[in-house]
Enzyme design. Structure first.
Site, short mmCIF file in Angstrom:
data_model
loop_
_atom_site.label_atom_id
_atom_site.label_comp_id
_atom_site.label_asym_id
_atom_site.label_seq_id
_atom_site.Cartn_x
_atom_site.Cartn_y
_atom_site.Cartn_z
CG ASP A 1 49.21 -47.44 85.95
OD1 ASP A 1 48.13 -46.63 85.45
OD2 ASP A 1 50.25 -47.34 85.67
CD GLU B 1 44.25 -46.01 83.33
OE1 GLU B 1 44.06 -44.99 82.79
OE2 GLU B 1 45.19 -46.35 83.70
CB CYS C 1 48.55 -34.14 92.40
SG CYS C 1 49.60 -34.07 94.25
CB CYS D 1 46.70 -31.10 96.38
SG CYS D 1 47.70 -30.97 94.79
CB CYS E 1 52.25 -32.18 93.14
SG CYS E 1 50.80 -30.65 93.11
CB CYS F 1 50.71 -30.37 97.79
SG CYS F 1 50.96 -31.93 96.51
CG ASP G 1 54.33 -46.80 86.27
OD1 ASP G 1 53.52 -45.98 85.54
OD2 ASP G 1 54.84 -47.46 86.04
#
Length: 403
Positions: free
Chosen positions: A196, A280, A332, A335, A351, A354, A361
């Site tokens: 990332d 990315e 997330c 999950c 999150c 969960c 990052d």
């Protein structure tokens, strides 16, 4: 595979003067070729061929008093200038005919004030001597720093002078297969890494390991500012201004060389240690129009990705780019819940579904890893989807004819 090898040249004063004449004459012939093609287009005539242009702009022009100085330089460099003009028009017409490709501009005239001057010679215009020097036609034996060995005999050379006054010899040669052995762990699992990219840290992988941003331009800003002020104080057109401008160009060249060296080291290490690399796709052009423009350009994400893809292909690795519209920072990784956009100041979040605590990052890198694996498995090859059996009587199935 064709690779480019560049070496530093150190011509003496007479050789620099001869190179300056060669740069000027090649530039003049190129501009004459562009003007001839423009005149033919405006007159509604067919474009003159390369052979006709070489005869008119080189052979016949040398016999005129206005262009007699063309005989002082190598004829090969002048002929190649006409071929370069043909190549520029070919790229322009190919881009116009092809839909959806990046537009290539109409060939323009070259200026003597351009920061980069170059000539091109084929095997008849240069040779590598036994003493390590390179003989250039009408120039002489020029000293070369052979930092590495050429993998194959070169068929042409491009002699370049950059804005800082440095000279380089650029060769394009054909290299053989350089596929590296698979990068696997002790248990035979292929090593994978997802990156990332960012500004605070240059890159963060799925395990939380970071690559420090070198900030080459930011570190040299004080020296660049001082050199730029020195240029501004000198009268326009003076010799002192030309000297100050060259000192400024050397400062910028040092920044660019430092950044390129760092990028080569990092990309080589990543390709050597991993079998698959996932990054990315970032909208660099869009980010370069924001208040973060200087930092974005200093990070050189585009150059990093290009080097990564080239070296991965060269060594038989896999480099996959994840789409820029994937919400990697909003989902997330535990999950799969999409938590919505977040400001850049939010570096950690939990999150709600969960309860997993995420570092921004690292969580994005984990999502990039999952998306990259999905793209890699869905690539052309064997079918990775589970087998599906249609249920009798299902809509769309063909019923048997009644008895």
């Amino acid at each position: 595979m064709h690779l480019r090898y560049r070496y530093r040249l150190y011509p003496n004063r007479p050789q620099r003067q001869a190179l300056a004449r060669a740069f000027g004459c090649a530039r003049l012939v190129y501009n004459d070729a562009v003007a001839a093609r423009r005149d033919a287009y405006q007159a509604g005539e067919r474009y003159p061929s390369s052979t006709a242009l070489q005869r008119r702009l080189i052979t016949e022009a040398k016999r005129t008093p206005e262009r007699a100085f063309l005989a002082e330089v190598s004829n090969i460099a002048l002929q190649q200038a006409v071929r370069d003009c043909d190549a520029a028009y070919s790229r322009f017409f190919d881009a116009v005919r092809a839909q959806g490709q990046r537009f290539v501009g109409y060939p323009r005239f070259k200026s003597r004030k351009d920061n980069r001057q170059a000539i091109r010679l084929h095997t008849g215009g240069f040779s590598i001597r036994a003493n390590g020097k390179m003989r250039l036609a009408r120039i002489g034996d020029v000293a070369v720093v052979w930092s590495r060995t050429l993998p194959a005999p070169p068929s042409s050379v491009t002699v370049i002078r950059d804005a800082a006054g440095r000279y380089f010899a650029s060769f394009v040669v054909e290299a053989g297969d350089q596929t590296a052995p698979p990068a696997v762990d002790a248990d035979g699992t292929e090593r994978e890494i997802a990156l990332d990219l960012g500004l605070n840290h240059f890159a963060v992988d799925q395990n939380g390991n970071t690559i420090t941003n070198p900030r080459c331009l930011r570190r040299a800003e004080r020296r660049l500012r001082k050199a730029q002020k020195a240029v501004s104080r000198k009268p326009i057109g003076s010799n002192n201004r030309a000297k100050a401008r060259q000192r400024l160009a050397r400062c910028h060249a040092k920044v660019a060389d430092t950044r390129a060296d760092w990028l080569h080291q990092q990309t080589t290490r990543l390709v050597r240690e991993n079998q698959a690399i996932y990054v990315e796709d970032l909208a660099v052009r869009g980010l370069a129009r924001t208040r973060l423009a200087k930092s974005v350009q200093d990070a050189a994400w585009g150059q990093f990705r290009r080097l990564l893809e080239e070296k991965a292909y060269r060594r038989g690795r896999t480099c996959i780019t994840v789409g820029r519209f994937e919400p990697t920072s909003q989902v997330c990784s535990a999950c799969g819940r999409k938590d919505g956009p977040k400001a850049l100041a939010i570096r950690t979040w939990t999150c709600p579904r969960c309860g997993t605590a995420h570092e921004r990052d690292t969580n994005a890198a984990k999502n990039i890893l999952a998306l990259g694996r999905r793209e890699r498995l869905n690539a052309c090859g064997a079918d990775v989807r589970p087998p599906m059996v249609a249920i009798g009587g299902e809509a769309g199935t063909q019923q048997s004819a009644p008895a």
